[in-house]
Motif scaffolding. Structure first.
Motif, PDB file in Angstrom:
ATOM      1  N   LEU A 130      32.111 -45.414   0.788  1.00  0.00           N
ATOM      2  CA  LEU A 130      33.112 -45.290   1.850  1.00  0.00           C
ATOM      3  C   LEU A 130      32.785 -46.189   3.035  1.00  0.00           C
ATOM      4  CD1 LEU A 130      33.770 -41.429   2.057  1.00  0.00           C
ATOM      5  CD2 LEU A 130      35.480 -43.177   1.556  1.00  0.00           C
ATOM      6  N   PHE A 131      31.510 -46.465   3.234  1.00  0.00           N
ATOM      7  CA  PHE A 131      31.076 -47.158   4.441  1.00  0.00           C
ATOM      8  C   PHE A 131      30.433 -48.511   4.170  1.00  0.00           C
ATOM      9  CE2 PHE A 131      30.549 -42.527   4.918  1.00  0.00           C
ATOM     10  CZ  PHE A 131      31.498 -42.297   5.892  1.00  0.00           C
ATOM     11  N   ASP A 177      31.303 -54.018   9.517  1.00  0.00           N
ATOM     12  CA  ASP A 177      32.215 -53.394  10.472  1.00  0.00           C
ATOM     13  C   ASP A 177      32.082 -51.881  10.427  1.00  0.00           C
ATOM     14  OD1 ASP A 177      33.157 -55.850  11.172  1.00  0.00           O
ATOM     15  OD2 ASP A 177      34.890 -55.785   9.825  1.00  0.00           O
ATOM     16  N   GLU A 178      32.245 -51.276  11.576  1.00  0.00           N
ATOM     17  CA  GLU A 178      32.203 -49.825  11.643  1.00  0.00           C
ATOM     18  C   GLU A 178      33.582 -49.270  11.313  1.00  0.00           C
ATOM     19  OE1 GLU A 178      30.896 -49.179  15.613  1.00  0.00           O
ATOM     20  OE2 GLU A 178      28.786 -49.513  15.139  1.00  0.00           O
ATOM     21  N   GLY A 179      33.604 -48.152  10.599  1.00  0.00           N
ATOM     22  CA  GLY A 179      34.870 -47.544  10.240  1.00  0.00           C
ATOM     23  C   GLY A 179      34.694 -46.072   9.978  1.00  0.00           C
ATOM     24  N   PHE A 180      35.819 -45.366   9.898  1.00  0.00           N
ATOM     25  CA  PHE A 180      35.785 -43.933   9.680  1.00  0.00           C
ATOM     26  C   PHE A 180      36.159 -43.607   8.238  1.00  0.00           C
ATOM     27  CE2 PHE A 180      36.748 -44.587  14.233  1.00  0.00           C
ATOM     28  CZ  PHE A 180      35.580 -44.046  14.752  1.00  0.00           C
ATOM     29  N   VAL A 181      35.972 -42.350   7.854  1.00  0.00           N
ATOM     30  CA  VAL A 181      36.057 -41.948   6.452  1.00  0.00           C
ATOM     31  C   VAL A 181      37.365 -42.367   5.800  1.00  0.00           C
ATOM     32  CG1 VAL A 181      36.103 -39.976   4.877  1.00  0.00           C
ATOM     33  CG2 VAL A 181      34.449 -40.027   6.748  1.00  0.00           C
ATOM     34  N   PHE A 182      38.494 -42.095   6.433  1.00  0.00           N
ATOM     35  CA  PHE A 182      39.789 -42.425   5.848  1.00  0.00           C
ATOM     36  C   PHE A 182      40.425 -43.638   6.528  1.00  0.00           C
ATOM     37  CE2 PHE A 182      39.288 -38.233   4.064  1.00  0.00           C
ATOM     38  CZ  PHE A 182      39.941 -38.313   2.837  1.00  0.00           C
ATOM     39  N   SER A 183      39.587 -44.533   7.045  1.00  0.00           N
ATOM     40  CA  SER A 183      40.062 -45.753   7.712  1.00  0.00           C
ATOM     41  C   SER A 183      41.030 -45.431   8.843  1.00  0.00           C
ATOM     42  CB  SER A 183      40.733 -46.696   6.698  1.00  0.00           C
ATOM     43  OG  SER A 183      39.822 -47.079   5.699  1.00  0.00           O
ATOM     44  N   THR A 184      40.744 -44.353   9.562  1.00  0.00           N
ATOM     45  CA  THR A 184      41.581 -43.961  10.691  1.00  0.00           C
ATOM     46  C   THR A 184      41.140 -44.698  11.947  1.00  0.00           C
ATOM     47  OG1 THR A 184      40.123 -42.041  10.955  1.00  0.00           O
ATOM     48  CG2 THR A 184      42.193 -41.694   9.791  1.00  0.00           C
ATOM     49  N   GLU A 185      42.011 -44.697  12.956  1.00  0.00           N
ATOM     50  CA  GLU A 185      41.713 -45.429  14.185  1.00  0.00           C
ATOM     51  C   GLU A 185      40.680 -44.711  15.051  1.00  0.00           C
ATOM     52  OE1 GLU A 185      45.589 -43.615  16.578  1.00  0.00           O
ATOM     53  OE2 GLU A 185      45.594 -45.692  15.872  1.00  0.00           O
ATOM     54  N   SER A 186      40.491 -43.438  14.808  1.00  0.00           N
ATOM     55  CA  SER A 186      39.495 -42.634  15.511  1.00  0.00           C
ATOM     56  C   SER A 186      38.980 -41.582  14.530  1.00  0.00           C
ATOM     57  CB  SER A 186      40.114 -41.974  16.754  1.00  0.00           C
ATOM     58  OG  SER A 186      41.202 -41.145  16.389  1.00  0.00           O
ATOM     59  N   PRO A 187      37.890 -40.890  14.854  1.00  0.00           N
ATOM     60  CA  PRO A 187      37.364 -39.903  13.908  1.00  0.00           C
ATOM     61  C   PRO A 187      38.384 -38.815  13.584  1.00  0.00           C
ATOM     62  CG  PRO A 187      35.756 -40.368  15.625  1.00  0.00           C
ATOM     63  CD  PRO A 187      37.028 -41.033  16.044  1.00  0.00           C
ATOM     64  N   SER A 188      38.476 -38.480  12.318  1.00  0.00           N
ATOM     65  CA  SER A 188      39.344 -37.393  11.880  1.00  0.00           C
ATOM     66  C   SER A 188      38.488 -36.165  11.590  1.00  0.00           C
ATOM     67  CB  SER A 188      40.112 -37.796  10.617  1.00  0.00           C
ATOM     68  OG  SER A 188      39.235 -37.816   9.492  1.00  0.00           O
ATOM     69  N   ARG A 208      24.833 -46.353   9.233  1.00  0.00           N
ATOM     70  CA  ARG A 208      25.506 -47.022  10.351  1.00  0.00           C
ATOM     71  C   ARG A 208      26.617 -46.130  10.905  1.00  0.00           C
ATOM     72  NH1 ARG A 208      26.145 -51.497   7.922  1.00  0.00           N
ATOM     73  NH2 ARG A 208      28.207 -51.050   7.049  1.00  0.00           N
ATOM     74  N   TRP A 209      27.406 -45.531   9.997  1.00  0.00           N
ATOM     75  CA  TRP A 209      28.469 -44.609  10.423  1.00  0.00           C
ATOM     76  C   TRP A 209      27.868 -43.394  11.126  1.00  0.00           C
ATOM     77  CZ3 TRP A 209      28.736 -39.553   8.763  1.00  0.00           C
ATOM     78  CH2 TRP A 209      29.883 -38.833   9.143  1.00  0.00           C
ATOM     79  N   TYR A 210      26.790 -42.867  10.587  1.00  0.00           N
ATOM     80  CA  TYR A 210      26.136 -41.674  11.132  1.00  0.00           C
ATOM     81  C   TYR A 210      25.674 -41.910  12.569  1.00  0.00           C
ATOM     82  CZ  TYR A 210      22.775 -37.760  11.236  1.00  0.00           C
ATOM     83  OH  TYR A 210      22.065 -36.626  11.553  1.00  0.00           O
ATOM     84  N   LYS A 211      25.044 -43.046  12.815  1.00  0.00           N
ATOM     85  CA  LYS A 211      24.570 -43.354  14.167  1.00  0.00           C
ATOM     86  C   LYS A 211      25.746 -43.633  15.101  1.00  0.00           C
ATOM     87  CE  LYS A 211      20.853 -43.079  14.742  1.00  0.00           C
ATOM     88  NZ  LYS A 211      20.009 -41.860  14.867  1.00  0.00           N
ATOM     89  N   MET A 212      26.808 -44.230  14.576  1.00  0.00           N
ATOM     90  CA  MET A 212      28.010 -44.457  15.379  1.00  0.00           C
ATOM     91  C   MET A 212      28.611 -43.132  15.823  1.00  0.00           C
ATOM     92  SD  MET A 212      31.604 -46.262  14.245  1.00  0.00           S
ATOM     93  CE  MET A 212      31.896 -44.981  13.015  1.00  0.00           C
TER      94      MET A 212
END
Length: 325
Positions: free
Chosen positions: A132-133, A139-150, A202-206
Motif C-alpha cells: 500500500l505504501f 511520496d507520502e500517501g494514505f491507505v486509500f490514496s485520500t487527500e487526508s487521513p481516513s 515512512r507512513w507510520y512516522k508521517m
C-alpha cells in the motif's frame, strides 16, 4: 470487572467495552457506530473534518474504509497486537479481569512464550500492508490514496502504535494497577522497522507527526454529575432522526422471523468477548446496520433516561426472556 459500574449505574448499560459516545441522551456503543454517528451529526458540509475524504480519483471508498477498520485492524491485527503484551500484564489484576471477560482462564507464562510466534504473525500483517505504501518516488500517501487521513489510516496507526508501545512494556504499570513496572523490552522492533518495511514505516512516522501537530480540543470534566445534568436536560432525538442513515430500511419480514420487532425484549452482546454479559432492553428501532433499545431497568435504576445504540456488525441481537442482572 463485569459490567462497568459507571455505565451500569448511570445508564443501566451492562456493555463492557469502550469507547462509548453520548450525544444528548443517545448512547452509541462500539467504535464502528461511534464513527458513523460523529460523521452524521458533525458533517464535513458544516465545517467539520471527515473520516471519509475522497480518494485521488474522486471516488468515495467509505464502505471499503469501514470494512478495513472493522474487519482488518479491529480483528486480526488487534489480536496480534494483544499477543505482544508482556506476560507480567497477564499475570496481574488485568489478566484476572480479562478471564471474566473472555470466559476462560489465562496462562500468563504460556502467553509469554508465544510472543515470538505473535511477532511472526505481525510480520505477516505488515507484509500484506507494505504494498500500500511502497513506491519508487518515496511520496507520502494514505491507505486509500485520500487527500487526508481516513478512518483506515487512523485505525491502522492506532493499532500499530499501541502494539509497538505495549510490546515494549509501556503502560504496564497503569494497566496492572501498579502490580508491575513499565519495562524496556525489544517489543515489535524486529519486524516493525524502516529496513524491513520502508514504505509502511515512512507512513507510520508521517502519521505520528500528523497527530502531534493536531490542536488539542479535549476538555476534561472533573464533575461527572455536571455531565449527567446536561444529559438530562438534552432533548431526545425524534423518530425520524433516531437511526443513522442507511441505503435501505430494516427488512421487516426477516425481523419478524427472528423475533426482533419493535417492542420485543432483546439481548445484545458482542460476537467475540463479553458474550456472557449482554445488555437487555426493549427494541425501539432497527436498521440493517443499527439497533436501538431502551435498556431494561436494573437495581439501582438508571440516573439518566437514555436510549442505547449498537451496531449490528460484530454484535448478536436476539429475543430474550425477561430477566434481571
Amino acid at each position: 470487572m463485569m459490567p462497568r459500574p459507571l455505565l451500569k449505574n448511570t445508564f443501566n448499560l451492562t456493555y463492557r467495552k469502550i469507547p462509548i459516545l453520548a450525544i444528548g441522551r443517545e448512547i452509541y456503543c462500539d467504535t464502528s457506530l461511534v464513527a458513523e454517528a460523529l460523521e452524521h451529526f458533525f458533517p464535513e458540509s458544516e465545517g467539520y473534518r471527515t473520516l471519509y475524504p475522497l480518494a485521488a480519483d474522486g471516488r468515495s471508498y467509505r464502505p471499503m474504509i469501514r470494512g478495513f477498520a472493522s474487519y482488518w485492524t479491529d480483528r486480526p491485527l488487534f489480536r496480534v497486537a494483544c499477543g505482544l503484551m508482556p506476560a507480567s500484564i497477564w499475570a496481574s489484576a488485568f489478566g484476572r479481569d480479562r478471564e471474566g471477560l473472555i470466559g476462560h482462564s489465562i496462562d500468563a507464562e504460556k502467553l509469554g512464550r508465544k510472543i515470538p510466534e505473535n511477532l511472526s504473525k505481525l510480520d505477516l500483517q505488515l507484509s500484506m500492508l507494505e504494498p500500500l505504501f511502497a513506491n519508487d518516488s518515496g511520496d507520502e500517501g494514505f491507505v486509500f490514496s485520500t487527500e487526508s487521513p481516513s478512518l483506515a489510516d487512523i485505525s491502522l496507526f492506532y493499532e500499530l502504535k499501541w502494539g509497538e508501545e505495549i510490546a515494549k512494556g509501556k503502560y504496564t504499570e497503569g494497566i496492572t494497577q501498579g502490580e508491575t513496572k513499565d519495562g524496556e523490552l525489544e517489543g515489535a522492533a524486529p519486524v516493525l522497522n524502516a529496513q524491513r518495511y520502508p514504505g509502511l514505516w515512512r507512513w507510520y512516522k508521517m502519521m505520528e507527526v500528523y497527530f502531534e501537530n493536531l490542536p488539542s480540543t479535549e476538555e476534561t470534566c472533573k464533575n461527572f454529575e455536571e455531565v449527567v445534568k446536561k444529559m438530562r436536560e438534552s432533548p431526545a432525538l425524534g423518530t425520524r432522526s433516531l437511526l443513522l442513515p442507511t441505503p435501505r430500511s430494516t427488512h421487516a419480514e426477516l425481523d419478524k422471523k427472528t423475533g426482533c420487532v419493535e417492542g420485543a425484549l432483546v439481548s445484545i452482546a458482542p460476537d467475540d468477548t463479553g458474550r456472557d454479559d449482554p445488555t437487555l432492553g426493549t427494541l425501539i428501532a432497527m436498521s440493517p446496520e443499527e439497533v436501538v433499545i431502551k435498556p431494561q431497568k436494573l437495581d439501582p435504576p438508571a440516573t439518566v433516561d437514555v436510549r442505547i445504540h449498537f451496531p449490528r456488525l460484530g454484535f448478536v441481537v436476539r429475543p430474550s426472556p425477561a430477566s434481571k442482572l
